[in-house]
Motif scaffolding. Structure first.
Motif, PDB file in Angstrom:
ATOM      1  N   GLY A   1     -28.385  45.661 -46.473  1.00  0.00           N
ATOM      2  CA  GLY A   1     -28.684  44.305 -46.943  1.00  0.00           C
ATOM      3  C   GLY A   1     -27.597  43.290 -46.633  1.00  0.00           C
ATOM      4  O   GLY A   1     -27.613  42.177 -47.171  1.00  0.00           O
ATOM      5  N   TYR A   2     -26.657  43.632 -45.784  1.00  0.00           N
ATOM      6  CA  TYR A   2     -25.530  42.734 -45.489  1.00  0.00           C
ATOM      7  C   TYR A   2     -26.011  41.459 -44.810  1.00  0.00           C
ATOM      8  O   TYR A   2     -25.652  40.359 -45.209  1.00  0.00           O
ATOM      9  CB  TYR A   2     -24.496  43.456 -44.618  1.00  0.00           C
ATOM     10  CG  TYR A   2     -23.319  42.588 -44.248  1.00  0.00           C
ATOM     11  CD1 TYR A   2     -22.322  42.327 -45.166  1.00  0.00           C
ATOM     12  CD2 TYR A   2     -23.217  42.026 -42.971  1.00  0.00           C
ATOM     13  CE1 TYR A   2     -21.237  41.536 -44.841  1.00  0.00           C
ATOM     14  CE2 TYR A   2     -22.136  41.235 -42.635  1.00  0.00           C
ATOM     15  CZ  TYR A   2     -21.156  40.990 -43.572  1.00  0.00           C
ATOM     16  OH  TYR A   2     -20.092  40.208 -43.246  1.00  0.00           O
ATOM     17  N   PHE A   3     -26.844  41.599 -43.786  1.00  0.00           N
ATOM     18  CA  PHE A   3     -27.245  40.413 -43.029  1.00  0.00           C
ATOM     19  C   PHE A   3     -28.284  39.580 -43.756  1.00  0.00           C
ATOM     20  O   PHE A   3     -28.450  38.403 -43.473  1.00  0.00           O
ATOM     21  CB  PHE A   3     -27.757  40.820 -41.643  1.00  0.00           C
ATOM     22  CG  PHE A   3     -26.636  41.245 -40.728  1.00  0.00           C
ATOM     23  CD1 PHE A   3     -25.729  40.333 -40.246  1.00  0.00           C
ATOM     24  CD2 PHE A   3     -26.481  42.580 -40.362  1.00  0.00           C
ATOM     25  CE1 PHE A   3     -24.694  40.710 -39.418  1.00  0.00           C
ATOM     26  CE2 PHE A   3     -25.445  42.969 -39.534  1.00  0.00           C
ATOM     27  CZ  PHE A   3     -24.545  42.037 -39.060  1.00  0.00           C
ATOM     28  N   GLU A   4     -28.997  40.156 -44.731  1.00  0.00           N
ATOM     29  CA  GLU A   4     -29.956  39.370 -45.502  1.00  0.00           C
ATOM     30  C   GLU A   4     -29.228  38.365 -46.396  1.00  0.00           C
ATOM     31  O   GLU A   4     -29.703  37.263 -46.629  1.00  0.00           O
ATOM     32  CB  GLU A   4     -30.851  40.283 -46.357  1.00  0.00           C
ATOM     33  CG  GLU A   4     -31.912  41.029 -45.565  1.00  0.00           C
ATOM     34  CD  GLU A   4     -31.367  42.289 -44.897  1.00  0.00           C
ATOM     35  OE1 GLU A   4     -30.269  42.742 -45.270  1.00  0.00           O
ATOM     36  OE2 GLU A   4     -32.030  42.795 -43.988  1.00  0.00           O
ATOM     37  N   GLN A   5     -28.066  38.733 -46.918  1.00  0.00           N
ATOM     38  CA  GLN A   5     -27.295  37.873 -47.801  1.00  0.00           C
ATOM     39  C   GLN A   5     -26.192  37.107 -47.080  1.00  0.00           C
ATOM     40  O   GLN A   5     -25.540  36.265 -47.668  1.00  0.00           O
ATOM     41  CB  GLN A   5     -26.661  38.718 -48.925  1.00  0.00           C
ATOM     42  CG  GLN A   5     -27.654  39.448 -49.779  1.00  0.00           C
ATOM     43  CD  GLN A   5     -28.591  38.482 -50.489  1.00  0.00           C
ATOM     44  OE1 GLN A   5     -28.179  37.397 -50.884  1.00  0.00           O
ATOM     45  NE2 GLN A   5     -29.848  38.865 -50.632  1.00  0.00           N
ATOM     46  N   PHE A   6     -25.985  37.399 -45.801  1.00  0.00           N
ATOM     47  CA  PHE A   6     -24.859  36.815 -45.060  1.00  0.00           C
ATOM     48  C   PHE A   6     -24.931  35.294 -45.006  1.00  0.00           C
ATOM     49  O   PHE A   6     -23.959  34.600 -45.290  1.00  0.00           O
ATOM     50  CB  PHE A   6     -24.828  37.408 -43.644  1.00  0.00           C
ATOM     51  CG  PHE A   6     -23.695  36.909 -42.814  1.00  0.00           C
ATOM     52  CD1 PHE A   6     -22.409  37.348 -43.056  1.00  0.00           C
ATOM     53  CD2 PHE A   6     -23.907  35.992 -41.792  1.00  0.00           C
ATOM     54  CE1 PHE A   6     -21.345  36.893 -42.296  1.00  0.00           C
ATOM     55  CE2 PHE A   6     -22.849  35.527 -41.037  1.00  0.00           C
ATOM     56  CZ  PHE A   6     -21.564  35.978 -41.282  1.00  0.00           C
ATOM     57  N   ALA A   7     -26.092  34.738 -44.656  1.00  0.00           N
ATOM     58  CA  ALA A   7     -26.231  33.280 -44.522  1.00  0.00           C
ATOM     59  C   ALA A   7     -25.979  32.588 -45.857  1.00  0.00           C
ATOM     60  O   ALA A   7     -25.291  31.564 -45.922  1.00  0.00           O
ATOM     61  CB  ALA A   7     -27.608  32.935 -43.981  1.00  0.00           C
ATOM     62  N   ASN A   8     -26.515  33.154 -46.939  1.00  0.00           N
ATOM     63  CA  ASN A   8     -26.310  32.532 -48.258  1.00  0.00           C
ATOM     64  C   ASN A   8     -24.843  32.572 -48.671  1.00  0.00           C
ATOM     65  O   ASN A   8     -24.323  31.608 -49.245  1.00  0.00           O
ATOM     66  CB  ASN A   8     -27.167  33.243 -49.310  1.00  0.00           C
ATOM     67  CG  ASN A   8     -28.645  32.971 -49.094  1.00  0.00           C
ATOM     68  OD1 ASN A   8     -29.008  31.950 -48.514  1.00  0.00           O
ATOM     69  ND2 ASN A   8     -29.481  33.887 -49.548  1.00  0.00           N
ATOM     70  N   GLN A   9     -24.166  33.673 -48.403  1.00  0.00           N
ATOM     71  CA  GLN A   9     -22.756  33.785 -48.773  1.00  0.00           C
ATOM     72  C   GLN A   9     -21.903  32.778 -48.001  1.00  0.00           C
ATOM     73  O   GLN A   9     -21.009  32.146 -48.566  1.00  0.00           O
ATOM     74  CB  GLN A   9     -22.251  35.207 -48.502  1.00  0.00           C
ATOM     75  CG  GLN A   9     -22.791  36.238 -49.450  1.00  0.00           C
ATOM     76  CD  GLN A   9     -22.351  37.646 -49.053  1.00  0.00           C
ATOM     77  OE1 GLN A   9     -21.736  37.836 -48.017  1.00  0.00           O
ATOM     78  NE2 GLN A   9     -22.679  38.617 -49.900  1.00  0.00           N
TER      79      GLN A   9
END
Length: 118
Positions: free
Chosen positions: A23-31
């Motif tokens: 799930g790293y890239f799913e949350q990457f943009a938001n972070q």
């Protein structure tokens, strides 16, 4: 293959030793967006006045063109006469015509005939 490559191939094999957490890239943009500082949108004075500056430049160009077009020819001719003054005394006014007639081998009768036809 070199000895180093074969050693690494035997030690590690074909598996990839690097892994990405689930799930790293799913949350990457938001972070990343949360970590960015808020930017204030400021309009500088020049950007705000840009249309007025364009209009002023157009008006200046039109005024300069209008002045040069409406300026009487008499105001320009004396200045041009000073620039175009020859350095030596000019020959008589008709000497150029005489030179051209001699070059064209025209005599007075031929010149008179040409002038009366028109």
């Amino acid at each position: 293959m070199t000895n180093e490559e074969t050693y690494l191939k035997e030690k590690v094999g074909n598996r990839n030793p690097f892994q990405v957490p689930d799930g790293y890239f799913e949350q990457f943009a938001n972070q990343v967006m949360q970590q960015l500082p808020e930017r204030e949108v400021k309009k500088s004075r020049i950007v705000a006045l840009r249309p007025l500056l364009y209009a002023a430049a157009c008006i200046v160009v039109l005024v300069v063109m209008g002045i040069t077009w409406l300026m009487p020819k008499d105001a320009v001719e004396p200045a041009m006469a000073e620039v175009n003054t020859p350095l030596t005394t000019a020959p008589a006014e008709n000497s150029y015509f005489d030179d051209a007639a001699d070059y064209a081998m025209l005599d007075n009768v031929a010149i008179y005939a040409c002038l009366t036809e028109n």
